[in-house]
Write an enzyme that holds these catalytic residues in place. Structure first.
Site, PDB file in Angstrom:
ATOM      1  N   HIS A   1       0.622  -1.166  -0.073  1.00 50.25           N
ATOM      2  CA  HIS A   1      -0.096   0.108  -0.060  1.00 50.25           C
ATOM      3  C   HIS A   1       0.924   1.377   0.013  1.00 50.25           C
ATOM      4  O   HIS A   1       0.482   2.361   0.251  1.00 50.25           O
ATOM      5  CB  HIS A   1      -1.112   0.158   1.317  1.00 50.25           C
ATOM      6  CG  HIS A   1      -1.740  -1.388   1.358  1.00 50.25           C
ATOM      7  ND1 HIS A   1      -1.188  -2.487   1.759  1.00 50.25           N
ATOM      8  CD2 HIS A   1      -3.108  -1.583   0.629  1.00 50.25           C
ATOM      9  CE1 HIS A   1      -2.185  -3.241   1.575  1.00 50.25           C
ATOM     10  NE2 HIS A   1      -3.382  -2.872   1.036  1.00 50.25           N
TER      11      HIS A   1
ATOM     12  N   ARG B   1      -0.560  10.372  16.039  1.00 55.09           N
ATOM     13  CA  ARG B   1      -2.028  10.564  15.149  1.00 55.09           C
ATOM     14  C   ARG B   1      -2.506  11.908  15.441  1.00 55.09           C
ATOM     15  O   ARG B   1      -2.706  12.116  16.774  1.00 55.09           O
ATOM     16  CB  ARG B   1      -2.946   9.382  15.606  1.00 55.09           C
ATOM     17  CG  ARG B   1      -4.366   9.622  15.235  1.00 55.09           C
ATOM     18  CD  ARG B   1      -5.341   8.262  15.343  1.00 55.09           C
ATOM     19  NE  ARG B   1      -6.647   8.754  15.749  1.00 55.09           N
ATOM     20  CZ  ARG B   1      -7.260   9.485  14.888  1.00 55.09           C
ATOM     21  NH1 ARG B   1      -7.172   9.804  13.620  1.00 55.09           N
ATOM     22  NH2 ARG B   1      -8.647   9.656  15.120  1.00 55.09           N
TER      23      ARG B   1
ATOM     24  N   ASP C   1     -17.164  17.135  18.280  1.00 50.37           N
ATOM     25  CA  ASP C   1     -18.588  17.117  18.702  1.00 50.37           C
ATOM     26  C   ASP C   1     -18.414  16.186  19.809  1.00 50.37           C
ATOM     27  O   ASP C   1     -17.782  15.479  20.438  1.00 50.37           O
ATOM     28  CB  ASP C   1     -19.249  16.384  17.710  1.00 50.37           C
ATOM     29  CG  ASP C   1     -18.652  14.928  17.306  1.00 50.37           C
ATOM     30  OD1 ASP C   1     -17.662  14.968  16.662  1.00 50.37           O
ATOM     31  OD2 ASP C   1     -19.245  13.816  17.891  1.00 50.37           O
TER      32      ASP C   1
HETATM   33  N1  HPA Z   1     -17.258   8.593  16.638  1.00 42.05           N
HETATM   34  C1  HPA Z   1     -16.221   8.070  16.485  1.00 42.05           C
HETATM   35  N2  HPA Z   1     -15.030   9.118  15.910  1.00 42.05           N
HETATM   36  C2  HPA Z   1     -15.467  10.187  15.840  1.00 42.05           C
HETATM   37  C3  HPA Z   1     -16.560  10.936  16.463  1.00 42.05           C
HETATM   38  C4  HPA Z   1     -17.343   9.988  17.114  1.00 42.05           C
HETATM   39  O1  HPA Z   1     -18.235  10.687  17.335  1.00 42.05           O
HETATM   40  N3  HPA Z   1     -16.234  12.179  16.347  1.00 42.05           N
HETATM   41  C5  HPA Z   1     -15.023  12.552  15.791  1.00 42.05           C
HETATM   42  N4  HPA Z   1     -14.546  11.247  15.572  1.00 42.05           N
END
Ligand code: HPA
Length: 234
Positions: free
Chosen positions: A4, A87, A205
């Site tokens: 890859h 990461r 989020d």
């Molecule tokens: N879930 C998994 N990975 C993510 C999320 C989530 O809600 N938000 C940003 N990366």
């Protein structure tokens, strides 16, 4: 060359940032690095090498989820002599005390992935960050005045959770601060090869308050997070 990655030996630096998104890998190189050379384009998973503050650094996109990330991480460690991997990504917050734009320094990653279960048999491997990178990242973040959280995260195989958040309850009770999809593979495979690894992830989020980063704040927070990751390698 690996299945890859088309880069030649020596094309990657010993230090590498691992975003999931190829466009973000290119943006990181354009924004932060000098004398950039593209070293991989196989499957559109862009890899680039350049200079940051006089040090050679690479960036390689891993795609999303443990199976994809594990392919790149294995091949980078098997064939290209990478020593330190950070990461850089986003995560979903699982604790209302932490806000979007806070940066999670992932001390350890629990997972529901079959990748680790199949490997360790009766054991559940504790996939942990490299302590030196974690400590340096925490110090650099403090110097830069960034809001950070050091804690355990969960690396989930599902982005879309059909059970309405129920699986996270027990993890939350055990102090898990965020969810993402790659770190348990990174920490497990890095441990296998004796490499140093860390995940630095902005909360994009919050799964509790449903707060989300606006697109302007997202861009600014990416700059903060990538600067932190690069300075951690300095
Ligand atoms: N879930 C998994 N990975 C993510 C999320 C989530 O809600 N938000 C940003 N990366």
């Amino acid at each position: 060359m690996t299945p890859h990655i088309e880069a030649a030996p020596g094309d990657y630096a010993e230090d590498i940032l691992l975003p999931g998104d190829p466009a973000r890998a290119e943006w990181i190189a354009e924004t932060f690095l000098e004398n950039v050379k593209i070293v991989n384009r196989v499957r559109g998973a862009t890899g680039l090498t350049g200079m940051y503050k006089g040090r050679r650094v690479s960036v390689q996109a891993t795609g999303m989820g443990m199976p994809s990330a594990a392919i790149y991480i294995n091949e980078l460690l098997m064939e290209y002599g990478i020593k330190r991997m950070i990461r850089v990504g986003t995560c979903g917050g699982l604790n209302a005390d932490y806000k979007v734009r806070d940066i999670v320094l992932a001390q350890a990653a629990s997972t529901n992935s079959a990748q680790n279960a199949a490997l360790f048999g009766q054991y559940q491997f504790a996939s942990i960050a490299d302590f030196g990178l974690l400590r340096k990242a925490a110090d650099e973040a403090e110097k830069a005045g960034l809001r950070t959280v050091v804690g355990g995260i969960v690396t989930d195989d599902n982005f879309y959770d059909p059970l309405g958040g129920a699986p996270y309850e027990v993890l939350k009770k055990h102090g898990t601060v965020a969810v993402e999809m790659e770190t348990a593979a990174l920490y497990t495979i890095a441990a296998r090869y004796g490499a140093k690894a860390l995940t630095v992830a902005t909360i994009s989020d919050c799964l509790i308050t449903h707060e989300q980063l606006s697109s302007d704040a997202r861009q600014e927070s990416l700059v903060e997070m990538v600067t932190l990751a690069l300075d951690t390698l300095g």
